[in-house]
Design a protein around this motif. Structure first.
Motif, short mmCIF file in Angstrom:
data_model
loop_
_atom_site.label_atom_id
_atom_site.label_comp_id
_atom_site.label_asym_id
_atom_site.label_seq_id
_atom_site.Cartn_x
_atom_site.Cartn_y
_atom_site.Cartn_z
N LEU A 88 0.83 -1.21 0.00
CA LEU A 88 0.00 0.00 0.00
C LEU A 88 0.86 1.26 0.00
O LEU A 88 0.52 2.26 -0.63
CB LEU A 88 -0.92 0.00 1.23
CG LEU A 88 -2.07 -1.02 1.22
CD1 LEU A 88 -2.87 -0.93 2.52
CD2 LEU A 88 -2.98 -0.79 0.02
N THR A 99 0.45 4.21 -2.73
CA THR A 99 0.11 5.57 -2.32
C THR A 99 1.24 6.56 -2.62
O THR A 99 0.98 7.74 -2.88
CB THR A 99 -0.22 5.61 -0.82
OG1 THR A 99 0.85 5.02 -0.06
CG2 THR A 99 -1.50 4.85 -0.53
N ALA A 136 -3.77 8.30 3.06
CA ALA A 136 -3.68 6.86 2.79
C ALA A 136 -2.27 6.34 3.03
O ALA A 136 -2.06 5.21 3.50
CB ALA A 136 -4.11 6.59 1.35
N GLN A 137 -1.29 7.17 2.73
CA GLN A 137 0.11 6.80 2.98
C GLN A 137 0.36 6.62 4.47
O GLN A 137 1.08 5.72 4.89
CB GLN A 137 1.01 7.90 2.42
CG GLN A 137 2.43 7.49 2.12
CD GLN A 137 3.19 8.61 1.42
OE1 GLN A 137 3.22 9.75 1.90
NE2 GLN A 137 3.80 8.31 0.29
N ALA A 142 -0.87 3.24 5.50
CA ALA A 142 0.07 2.20 5.08
C ALA A 142 1.28 2.14 6.01
O ALA A 142 1.73 1.05 6.39
CB ALA A 142 0.52 2.48 3.64
#
Length: 549
Positions: A144, A148, A167-168, A171
């Motif tokens: 992920l 991202t 979103a990073q 992850a």
């Protein structure tokens, strides 16, 4: 009813003996009460106090040096890449804002939202890794993070950048706690594990400094997007190597059916505690991010409402965890753990040191760019001493940690790092770089790097082996929130002082520098405070990372 406790006991002798009790949760297949497992650390043969880690079944596992190197290399690479992306963002943010049309009031959000998302998910991610298996969670997080990072590089609007950075952060939250499990479950206690944590810690300052350098070069010569492309390539390489190089999870997590995983998550993870604490910390982080943009923003109805909810959730969480512990049920962080002087003092130290580190790092960048009017490349070059001192501090700590008392290591490194805000508080902006700023930059990462190794060794020794993912989540959550608080408070102080000085006829640069000086004095005061916490609270910690049979 046995209660899960952690305490320090001392008795009079030629040397004080220290007992550090580790918490042990009920096993997943039993309904037994929480039991206490003491690890007595005392003087033997006239040597000084030592604090060895609790011997575990997983500590005895034997893996090849190649596999151990793969584990250390991949987890350090992920940590390095994440920090590198943060460095690229800091140095490239003004250019990114122009390219993506990011409004001024959202300028801090690409950095803040990453920490916010990561901080909210760390405890839950660590608990999931304990149940599902560290290798699986780590691989999902690495994949992920690759996706991202690419998304951040190709985004076209400021909103897209903020969303992909969030979103990073999710992850990264999957990778950090599972990295701790991969180390503690595959690498035996002692020199190798100490070195592993030192390498994991080295990735932070080393990666951030590289990010500053690359960010300055890319902004001036090519495009900031290439920094994210390089980060994605590095993460993907680490992901591929991890698939083949990291050993399978132990038998308790390998080969589980989906229904078994769901059942274990319901019974072995304190989901309510995770929700209460993560929500409260997430709301606090959001409010602090808003506060960093200006004190007036805090008075908005949304900010006040969210802050009030965050405050209310804290006593609810305390009541809930006390009840869970009293009934002998699973609890995310047992309240009695805070009665452990070493653990509590260590958490306070982590919180303050990371707050001071983040603030100094941020305002050093502003000093070079806004006060001294340096270009991105020139600013990047001035951060190079951090690469050297940060890496050296980690590797030397990995070698010294079982030979020198941990409180002496942390106290000495904190004293060295306190030089940074002191020098910058009295700096003459027109003076040579080698007079003040060089020494301030070089001293900046030392305490954070030493503390990373020591804190991980201590926290994983207090938490039982089946919850080392949660232990990693605790450490990263405290440091993450500490960084957010440090940035928010110092940003408010700097802007308030600058506004108060406005109207006196001074230049804009002089006004900015007055605000920065106030911030550096505040950081120096916090550094002196933490020296007292370390000297008093960690004086009985002894040595850590010593292999026990």
């Amino acid at each position: 009813m046995s209660r899960t406790t952690t305490s320090l006991e001392t008795r009079a002798d030629n040397y004080q003996a220290v007992e550090l009790e580790s918490i042990e949760y009920p096993l997943p297949t039993r309904h037994s009460k929480a039991v206490l497992k003491k690890v007595e650390v005392q003087q033997q043969g006239g040597e000084e106090n030592a604090c060895p880690e609790t011997p575990t079944i997983t500590s005895a596992l034997s893996i090849s040096k190649w596999r151990a190197s793969v584990i250390i290399g991949t987890v350090a690479c992920i940590n390095l890449t994440n920090s590198m992306l943060g460095g690229i963002l800091v140095i490239s943010l003004p250019r990114m804002a122009r390219d993506l049309g990011l409004p001024q009031d959202l300028l801090l959000w690409p950095a803040a939202v990453n920490s916010l998302a990561c901080g909210c998910m760390l405890l839950l991610s660590g608990s999931i890794a304990d149940v599902v298996g560290a290798r699986k969670v780590y691989l999902v997080g690495a994949f992920l993070l690759t996706m991202t990072t690419i998304a951040c590089g190709v985004c076209r609007t400021g909103l897209e950048l903020i969303l992909f950075r969030a979103a990073q952060g999710v992850a990264v939250s999957l990778c950090l706690p599972s990295s701790v499990i991969l180390i503690t479950s595959n690498i035996p206690t002692g020199t190798y594990r100490n070195t592993a944590f030192a390498c994991l810690g080295a990735g932070q300052p080393f990666g951030y400094s590289i990010g500053l350098v690359l960010g300055g070069i890319f902004v001036e010569k090519i495009s900031w997007r290439y920094g994210y492309y390089i980060g994605a390539v590095l993460t993907f390489i680490a992901f591929i190597i991890s698939i083949f190089g990291i050993p399978a999870d132990d038998t308790s997590t390998e080969g589980q059916s989906f229904s078994t995983v769901l059942r274990r998550m319901k019974t072995e993870i304190d989901l309510i505690g995770c929700f209460l604490l993560s929500t409260s910390l997430g709301l606090f982080s959001y409010v602090l991010s808003v506060l960093a943009g200006g004190a007036s923003h805090f008075l908005a109805p949304t900010s006040i409402t969210l802050f009030s909810i965050a405050v209310v959730l804290i006593p609810i969480f305390v009541w809930y965890t006390r009840r869970q512990e009293r009934l002998g049920r699973k609890v995310i962080i047992p309240p009695s753990l805070w009665t452990n002087q070493v653990f509590t003092s260590l958490c306070i130290t982590i919180f303050v040191i990371w707050g001071v580190f983040s603030a100094n790092e941020y305002f050093l960048t502003l000093f070079y760019q806004s006060v001294q009017q340096l270009s991105g490349i020139q600013t990047s070059i001035r951060f190079l001493p951090m690469v050297v001192t940060g890496a050296l501090a980690n590797f030397i700590t990995g070698w010294l940690v079982k030979r020198v008392r941990a409180d002496i290591l942390v106290l000495g490194s904190a004293a060295i790092t306190a030089v940074t805000p002191l020098l910058m508080a009295i700096v003459n902006p027109a003076a040579s770089y080698w007079t003040y700023a060089f020494f301030a930059t070089a001293c900046l990462p030392i305490c954070a790097d030493v503390l990373f190794t020591v804190a991980n060794l201590v926290i994983t020794s207090v938490f039982p082996p089946q919850t080392h993912g949660l232990a990693g989540g605790v450490f990263n959550t405290i440091s993450n929130i500490g960084g957010s608080v440090g940035l928010a408070i110092t940003a408010v102080v700097a802007s308030s002082v600058t506004m108060a000085e406005n109207g006196k006829g001074d230049s804009a640069t002089k006004l900015l520098m007055d605000g920065y000086r106030a911030t550096f004095w505040l950081c120096f005061g916090a550094s002196i405070f933490v020296l007292g916490v370390i000297g008093f609270g960690l004086r009985k910690i002894g040595k850590v990372g010593i292999k026990t049979d």
